[in-house]
Design an enzyme around this catalytic site. Sequence first.
Site, PDB file in Angstrom:
ATOM      1  N   SER A 239       0.918  -1.175   0.033  1.00 42.69           N
ATOM      2  CA  SER A 239       0.027   0.056   0.028  1.00 42.69           C
ATOM      3  C   SER A 239       0.773   1.363   0.079  1.00 42.69           C
ATOM      4  CB  SER A 239      -1.050  -0.101   1.155  1.00 42.69           C
ATOM      5  OG  SER A 239      -1.912   1.165   1.152  1.00 42.69           O
ATOM      6  N   LYS A 243       0.950   1.098  -6.700  1.00 43.79           N
ATOM      7  CA  LYS A 243       0.425  -0.265  -7.517  1.00 43.79           C
ATOM      8  C   LYS A 243      -0.860   0.023  -8.319  1.00 43.79           C
ATOM      9  CE  LYS A 243      -0.703  -3.483  -4.597  1.00 43.79           C
ATOM     10  NZ  LYS A 243      -2.119  -3.541  -4.701  1.00 43.79           N
ATOM     11  N   ASP A 258      -5.284  -5.318  -8.039  1.00 43.93           N
ATOM     12  CA  ASP A 258      -4.684  -5.869  -6.648  1.00 43.93           C
ATOM     13  C   ASP A 258      -4.438  -7.228  -6.598  1.00 43.93           C
ATOM     14  OD1 ASP A 258      -4.331  -5.228  -4.145  1.00 43.93           O
ATOM     15  OD2 ASP A 258      -6.078  -6.012  -3.291  1.00 43.93           O
TER      16      ASP A 258
END
Length: 534
Positions: A239, A243, A258
């Site tokens: 996190s 990304k 994800d």
Amino acid sequence: MTYGRVNPDHTLERQGLTGLGDVYYNLIEPDLIGHALRLGEGELGTGGTLLVSTGKYTGRSPKDKHVVRTPSVEEHIWWENNAPMSTEGFDTLYDDMIAHMQGRDYFVQDLYGGADPAHRLDVRLVTEMAWHSLFIRHLLRRPDRDELDDFLPQFTIINSPSFRADPKRHNCRTDTVIAINFDRKLILIGGTEYAGENKKVVFTLLNYLLPEKGIMPMHCSANHAPGNPVDTAVFFGLSGTGKTTLSADPERVLIGDDEHGWSDRGTFNFEGGCYAKTINLSRDAEPEIYDTTTKFGTVIENMVYDPETKELDFEDDSLTANMRCAYPLHYISNASKTAVGGHPKNIVMLTCDAFGVLPPIARLTPAQAMYHFLSGFTAKVAGTERGVTEPQPTFSTCFGAPFIPRRPEVYGNLLREKIASHGATCWLVNTGWTGGAYGTGSRMPIKATRALLTAALDGSLGDAPFRKDPNFGFDVPTTVKASAVPDILLNPRRTWDNPEAYDRQAAKLVAMFAENFAQYEKHIDDDIKTVAIG
């Protein structure tokens, strides 16, 4: 009373969950929003979004996640990373939770994880809160309406936030619990309203089940070139490393942001939606993600907003810095309709180095890729937590330790085998600091990062001259044909006012890497042990 679409033979009663109040099966977005508003779970926002708060917990509770210790999983679970629960504790937990649920209304969604039909996992989510049902309907993949007639869940997840566990009675840590029983194909969640637990427990299931089929589960985003799924790239990262942001390239097709699998057929998204951070989100930097915050059905989680106009405040983190929005993947205009791609041509490992040591991009050998994959490095910056006065390293193996049920080497070896089989090029990208550590240096320019990634993905970076980094041994380009990337930026030592201070900082970071990696050395092959760093 039963409402919604479900095969009568596959109801909760047929699963043994009796005595509940009204049960709503597979409701669609307007109905779920209506129930959430009726129950006072949130407010209607601009464009028909749902504004909600998760109360006490604004993030996951990884220390409260347990795996039931049964003979079938005993030798396969990484117990140093996964808290055990006894079968007796789980059985009592189940009985007590079902007793607590008596007479209460529940919402059921029959969904699946995995865009590749050959490898999908059919899951049933039973949620106490209507907005949790809406959230997971976005985040997992939806069967066609006619498929619901024959839908039979392989795993069932029951989430009752109002239930409180008893640590002594249920063999858990606190009154919040996430308990996974692989033998009973059942997951119980209680004591937390944070919706992210619903999606991450499915990821944990897939992380356990897929390696046995030779499939690499990955905590990564992915995209591919327009009209060319063979040109696929995956982006690993914790996190805050970029990304979601960097994979949402308007010049490429988004597979997902994800969670993905890598099978013998290629790459496939586990999910059907995105769960994006919204802190400091701007239309200029991320226009498509920003626009989802006013689209119908988007769940806006833990954001401060004007009570009259419902205007969102993207800078106010007084509730949490982990403010988010959840929306279906088709809200992104360049999202893949199939959510599948080819074998990754490029593998990008993202890190936010607050020490200011790592270059903006480096090319990794397969052995170095496994080293950095197992390390899973990023850094916390000063001021983000009480007592943090200088950058602190975070090593989260496989870029997702909280979701890893098996030993890290299982995933590391799978990654190495697939790189060898399909010839992927691996890159390490630093989206953190340069010219000094956090507080003295500056954040890596996003334009430079995007330019370097573009050059890496289109193959032109491979033609650049490279030098060997003296600290970590990987290859670093010395010049790039892109105006956004000055040569000085490619050599972080040159960006520091005091090169000797850089050397001291680099030596400290190398030592941190080595100390962390010592835990894996007895489990890995000699070629990984001999990766030259320091």
